[in-house]
Write an enzyme that holds these catalytic residues in place. Sequence first.
Site, short mmCIF file in Angstrom:
data_model
loop_
_atom_site.label_atom_id
_atom_site.label_comp_id
_atom_site.label_asym_id
_atom_site.label_seq_id
_atom_site.Cartn_x
_atom_site.Cartn_y
_atom_site.Cartn_z
N HIS A 182 0.79 -1.23 0.00
CA HIS A 182 0.00 0.00 0.00
C HIS A 182 0.82 1.28 0.00
O HIS A 182 0.26 2.36 -0.24
CB HIS A 182 -0.97 -0.02 1.18
CG HIS A 182 -1.90 -1.20 1.15
ND1 HIS A 182 -2.77 -1.41 0.10
CD2 HIS A 182 -2.07 -2.24 2.01
CE1 HIS A 182 -3.46 -2.52 0.33
NE2 HIS A 182 -3.05 -3.04 1.47
N CYS A 223 -6.50 -9.19 5.48
CA CYS A 223 -5.15 -8.90 5.00
C CYS A 223 -4.13 -9.80 5.69
O CYS A 223 -3.22 -10.33 5.04
CB CYS A 223 -4.81 -7.43 5.24
SG CYS A 223 -5.57 -6.29 4.07
#
Length: 262
Positions: A182, A223
Amino acid sequence: MRLAWLAVALVLAACSQDTPAEEPRSTLDADEVVSGYQFLQADTQALQDDDFANPGFLWVDQGEALFSNAPPQSKACSACHGEEGSELIGVAAHYPAMDEKTGSLVNLEGRINLCRTRHQGLAPLDYESEQLLSLTAYVAHLSHGDPIKVDISGGVSDWYERGEDYFFTKRGQYNLACNQCHNDNWGKQLRGDTISQGHGTAFPGYRLEWQTFGSLQRRLRDCDAGVRAEPLAYGSDDYLAVELYLAKRAEGLPIEVPGVRR
């Protein structure tokens, strides 16, 4: 599926394997911070934008009913916070925040449960229960469009640092950290999708993969499971700290609840 995830892990690990551990942690520049909404396909964006088609409004509407109606032998949330939540407009944009009485960090779900136990004489609600998801969705939606701005001064700074450490720590069988996707690889294609910056602005929200509504902590657990790490318990201190870190990292982005994600 397992082979596909292994391929993902190898690609991301290759992207960062030459990065010395002592190098500064990668961050997002303020002018490049964008919502995950920008990485959705046009039809998914349209689904989120349509207040009639967006399935998340089912939970917002249920939350409004729970907020306005008094439970047996108790009082309604609206008795303290105003009809239609008038006293809570904009509040969700500042969570997670420190609870002054306990000195602990609480997210929006935690604040709702504290209100229940302290002021309504009710038991706390379980994470991912329909009632807690609905109340959280309604309260968060009262701040829809408001920019996120959280306080990390004083004792809150320790929580922020804890969340940051979690974000940058490699974990699981694939030995991957949140930042490798990210921060370092956002905007790139991965298995037909575009990697987002990982902001939580849409949560609680409706995720197409789940075919239902869920909290940000459910997404965090996904995640962790995706890199083959053991997901933490709902409401754990580490996940609360990560929520704070993510909120500060997304500062200035508007709350989108109820958002729609892949």
